[in-house]
Design a protein around this motif. Sequence first.
Motif, PDB file in Angstrom:
ATOM      1  N   ILE A 113       0.849  -1.190   0.000  1.00  0.00           N
ATOM      2  CA  ILE A 113       0.000   0.000   0.000  1.00  0.00           C
ATOM      3  C   ILE A 113       0.883   1.239   0.000  1.00  0.00           C
ATOM      4  CG2 ILE A 113      -1.782   1.279   1.249  1.00  0.00           C
ATOM      5  CD1 ILE A 113      -2.484  -1.438   2.612  1.00  0.00           C
ATOM      6  N   VAL A 114       0.623   2.161  -0.927  1.00  0.00           N
ATOM      7  CA  VAL A 114       1.314   3.451  -0.946  1.00  0.00           C
ATOM      8  C   VAL A 114       0.369   4.513  -0.395  1.00  0.00           C
ATOM      9  CG1 VAL A 114       2.130   5.314  -2.442  1.00  0.00           C
ATOM     10  CG2 VAL A 114       2.963   2.990  -2.785  1.00  0.00           C
ATOM     11  N   ILE A 115       0.836   5.239   0.612  1.00  0.00           N
ATOM     12  CA  ILE A 115       0.093   6.377   1.174  1.00  0.00           C
ATOM     13  C   ILE A 115       0.861   7.642   0.824  1.00  0.00           C
ATOM     14  CG2 ILE A 115      -0.652   7.521   3.291  1.00  0.00           C
ATOM     15  CD1 ILE A 115      -1.053   4.784   4.558  1.00  0.00           C
ATOM     16  N   VAL A 116       0.190   8.563   0.163  1.00  0.00           N
ATOM     17  CA  VAL A 116       0.792   9.845  -0.196  1.00  0.00           C
ATOM     18  C   VAL A 116       0.178  10.918   0.701  1.00  0.00           C
ATOM     19  CG1 VAL A 116       1.225  11.532  -2.009  1.00  0.00           C
ATOM     20  CG2 VAL A 116       1.074   9.092  -2.581  1.00  0.00           C
ATOM     21  N   THR A 117       1.016  11.647   1.429  1.00  0.00           N
ATOM     22  CA  THR A 117       0.505  12.645   2.361  1.00  0.00           C
ATOM     23  C   THR A 117       1.426  13.856   2.445  1.00  0.00           C
ATOM     24  OG1 THR A 117      -0.076  13.080   4.683  1.00  0.00           O
ATOM     25  CG2 THR A 117       1.617  11.409   4.286  1.00  0.00           C
ATOM     26  N   ASP A 118       0.828  15.034   2.472  1.00  0.00           N
ATOM     27  CA  ASP A 118       1.582  16.270   2.707  1.00  0.00           C
ATOM     28  C   ASP A 118       1.760  16.532   4.197  1.00  0.00           C
ATOM     29  OD1 ASP A 118       1.771  17.823  -0.073  1.00  0.00           O
ATOM     30  OD2 ASP A 118      -0.175  16.832   0.006  1.00  0.00           O
ATOM     31  N   ALA A 119       1.039  15.807   5.015  1.00  0.00           N
ATOM     32  CA  ALA A 119       1.125  15.957   6.466  1.00  0.00           C
ATOM     33  C   ALA A 119       1.913  14.798   7.053  1.00  0.00           C
ATOM     34  CB  ALA A 119      -0.276  16.002   7.074  1.00  0.00           C
ATOM     35  N   TRP A 120       3.033  15.094   7.698  1.00  0.00           N
ATOM     36  CA  TRP A 120       3.883  14.072   8.310  1.00  0.00           C
ATOM     37  C   TRP A 120       4.783  14.739   9.324  1.00  0.00           C
ATOM     38  CZ3 TRP A 120       2.594   9.271   8.282  1.00  0.00           C
ATOM     39  CH2 TRP A 120       3.502   8.270   8.613  1.00  0.00           C
ATOM     40  N   SER A 121       5.539  13.958  10.046  1.00  0.00           N
ATOM     41  CA  SER A 121       6.461  14.513  11.037  1.00  0.00           C
ATOM     42  C   SER A 121       7.376  15.545  10.371  1.00  0.00           C
ATOM     43  CB  SER A 121       7.303  13.390  11.653  1.00  0.00           C
ATOM     44  OG  SER A 121       6.461  12.430  12.254  1.00  0.00           O
ATOM     45  N   PRO A 122       7.725  16.642  11.089  1.00  0.00           N
ATOM     46  CA  PRO A 122       7.492  16.868  12.522  1.00  0.00           C
ATOM     47  C   PRO A 122       6.155  17.529  12.850  1.00  0.00           C
ATOM     48  CG  PRO A 122       8.843  18.620  11.647  1.00  0.00           C
ATOM     49  CD  PRO A 122       8.590  17.675  10.494  1.00  0.00           C
ATOM     50  N   GLN A 123       5.221  17.594  11.897  1.00  0.00           N
ATOM     51  CA  GLN A 123       3.912  18.161  12.201  1.00  0.00           C
ATOM     52  C   GLN A 123       3.232  17.356  13.304  1.00  0.00           C
ATOM     53  OE1 GLN A 123       1.384  18.907   8.744  1.00  0.00           O
ATOM     54  NE2 GLN A 123       3.189  18.921   7.432  1.00  0.00           N
ATOM     55  N   GLY A 163      -0.394  -7.662   8.260  1.00  0.00           N
ATOM     56  CA  GLY A 163       0.393  -8.329   7.243  1.00  0.00           C
ATOM     57  C   GLY A 163       0.653  -7.536   5.986  1.00  0.00           C
ATOM     58  N   HIS A 164       0.371  -6.232   5.980  1.00  0.00           N
ATOM     59  CA  HIS A 164       0.588  -5.406   4.799  1.00  0.00           C
ATOM     60  C   HIS A 164       1.922  -4.669   4.873  1.00  0.00           C
ATOM     61  CE1 HIS A 164      -3.519  -6.164   3.611  1.00  0.00           C
ATOM     62  NE2 HIS A 164      -3.967  -5.720   4.778  1.00  0.00           N
ATOM     63  N   GLN A 165       2.445  -4.313   3.702  1.00  0.00           N
ATOM     64  CA  GLN A 165       3.630  -3.472   3.606  1.00  0.00           C
ATOM     65  C   GLN A 165       3.157  -2.081   3.198  1.00  0.00           C
ATOM     66  OE1 GLN A 165       6.510  -4.559   0.633  1.00  0.00           O
ATOM     67  NE2 GLN A 165       8.170  -3.531   1.714  1.00  0.00           N
ATOM     68  N   VAL A 166       3.541  -1.078   3.967  1.00  0.00           N
ATOM     69  CA  VAL A 166       3.065   0.280   3.732  1.00  0.00           C
ATOM     70  C   VAL A 166       4.238   1.194   3.415  1.00  0.00           C
ATOM     71  CG1 VAL A 166       1.746   2.213   4.662  1.00  0.00           C
ATOM     72  CG2 VAL A 166       1.169  -0.130   5.350  1.00  0.00           C
ATOM     73  N   HIS A 167       4.146   1.901   2.292  1.00  0.00           N
ATOM     74  CA  HIS A 167       5.150   2.885   1.901  1.00  0.00           C
ATOM     75  C   HIS A 167       4.525   4.273   2.004  1.00  0.00           C
ATOM     76  CE1 HIS A 167       7.735  -0.275   0.089  1.00  0.00           C
ATOM     77  NE2 HIS A 167       6.574  -0.844  -0.171  1.00  0.00           N
ATOM     78  N   VAL A 168       5.099   5.135   2.833  1.00  0.00           N
ATOM     79  CA  VAL A 168       4.571   6.481   3.024  1.00  0.00           C
ATOM     80  C   VAL A 168       5.418   7.470   2.248  1.00  0.00           C
ATOM     81  CG1 VAL A 168       4.010   8.278   4.697  1.00  0.00           C
ATOM     82  CG2 VAL A 168       3.693   5.871   5.311  1.00  0.00           C
ATOM     83  N   LEU A 169       4.819   8.155   1.280  1.00  0.00           N
ATOM     84  CA  LEU A 169       5.490   9.205   0.518  1.00  0.00           C
ATOM     85  C   LEU A 169       5.046  10.540   1.099  1.00  0.00           C
ATOM     86  CD1 LEU A 169       5.070   7.797  -3.109  1.00  0.00           C
ATOM     87  CD2 LEU A 169       6.914   7.397  -1.472  1.00  0.00           C
ATOM     88  N   SER A 170       5.959  11.221   1.748  1.00  0.00           N
ATOM     89  CA  SER A 170       5.638  12.434   2.496  1.00  0.00           C
ATOM     90  C   SER A 170       6.700  13.499   2.242  1.00  0.00           C
ATOM     91  CB  SER A 170       5.600  12.098   3.989  1.00  0.00           C
ATOM     92  OG  SER A 170       6.925  11.936   4.506  1.00  0.00           O
ATOM     93  N   PRO A 171       6.563  14.698   2.845  1.00  0.00           N
ATOM     94  CA  PRO A 171       7.596  15.730   2.679  1.00  0.00           C
ATOM     95  C   PRO A 171       8.915  15.390   3.357  1.00  0.00           C
ATOM     96  CG  PRO A 171       5.503  16.717   3.312  1.00  0.00           C
ATOM     97  CD  PRO A 171       5.360  15.237   3.509  1.00  0.00           C
ATOM     98  N   GLU A 172       8.923  14.380   4.203  1.00  0.00           N
ATOM     99  CA  GLU A 172      10.133  14.036   4.949  1.00  0.00           C
ATOM    100  C   GLU A 172      11.294  13.743   4.001  1.00  0.00           C
ATOM    101  OE1 GLU A 172      11.469  11.107   8.639  1.00  0.00           O
ATOM    102  OE2 GLU A 172       9.645  10.697   7.500  1.00  0.00           O
ATOM    103  N   GLY A 173      12.404  14.486   4.200  1.00  0.00           N
ATOM    104  CA  GLY A 173      13.596  14.286   3.396  1.00  0.00           C
ATOM    105  C   GLY A 173      13.579  14.959   2.042  1.00  0.00           C
TER     106      GLY A 173
END
Length: 354
Positions: A3-13, A32-42
């Motif tokens: 699962i890919v989650i795309v979010t503009d809201a992430w740490s350190p918010q 049992g799922h693999q989750v990839h978070v695409l966020s502003p981090e980095g």
Amino acid sequence: MRIVIVTDAWSPQVNGVVRTLRAVTAELQKRGHQVHVLSPEGRRTVPMPYYPEIRLALTPSRVLGREIRSLSPDAIYIATEGPLGWAARRFCRRANIPFTSGFHTRFADYLALRVPIPGLVSASWSMLRDFHKPSQCVLVPTRSVAEDLERRAFTNLKVWTRGVDHTLFTPGKRAALDYPRPIMLHAGRIAPEKNIEAFLSLDLPGTKLLVGDGPQRADLEKRFPDAVFLGFRFDQDLARLMASADVFVFPSLTDTFGLVMLEAMASGTPVAAFDVPSPIDVVADGVTGVVDKHLKLAILRALALDRGKVHDGAQAFTWERTAQIFEESLKPIPGSSGRAANGITTSLAPSRSG
């Protein structure tokens, strides 16, 4: 499932969106799922207009698309309507990939408080409606929010409730606090959209205690010197304050949910709020709290509620159930493998800011 989650809201918010996504990601991992978070981090970021403490990543759609393709997802969730969200939406539309999206924040109403320009609110709502129109399913936090969006011509809506960590937030954390009682606690971002002034301006006995920080804090501290501002508190420290307060005050008129209300209820502390969307969905009036058009009356009535019944009323809200609804709402990508894997991965671009 990948699962890919795309979010503009992430740490350190520090906000409800980030906390929800982190909690749901952890539960999906357990399932049992693999989750990839695409966020502003980095990523290279710029300050958000009118919210400079929030950084936005301006990653081009083609670049984000390459990242998504490299992850070979089985399903995509676009959590926010910010730059990353729009980039992911454009990629999915061009590639004819189905996606699920989420309505977490009433940005149009927030913008109206900061930039009172005629026509801006209606234009913002139109933009939000256009963003979610191609989504296979739009997840919304409460029934009343769904009804409001339906009136605004949003489609494919599904209620996606929230949860609370019942091992952290518990009545057992209740302790004596060195403040005059009753202690009226508010926790959250200290900003105009939270309507905190409506609480602080009330003539009430006891102590008004505020946890959190934000752009309005300095002004409110100066104008309401009798209130106690503690800044951010987390984990066990926050749980102790939640359980030790006599009432939790939630004055917001625009929040789409308000996780802090659940945390207070799980701690046995009744909630006092206006009778508006979000509180009317979360609070069982007269049982776990009081909702009223007069906030002062809500506070005074809530003080008399049975704290045991308040705690019991919060038990239906769990992160396990939240993750289950999320999982059921995802639209599988045709031709994806559908293979399950363990773990969570956060995709990082080279670390830059500016």
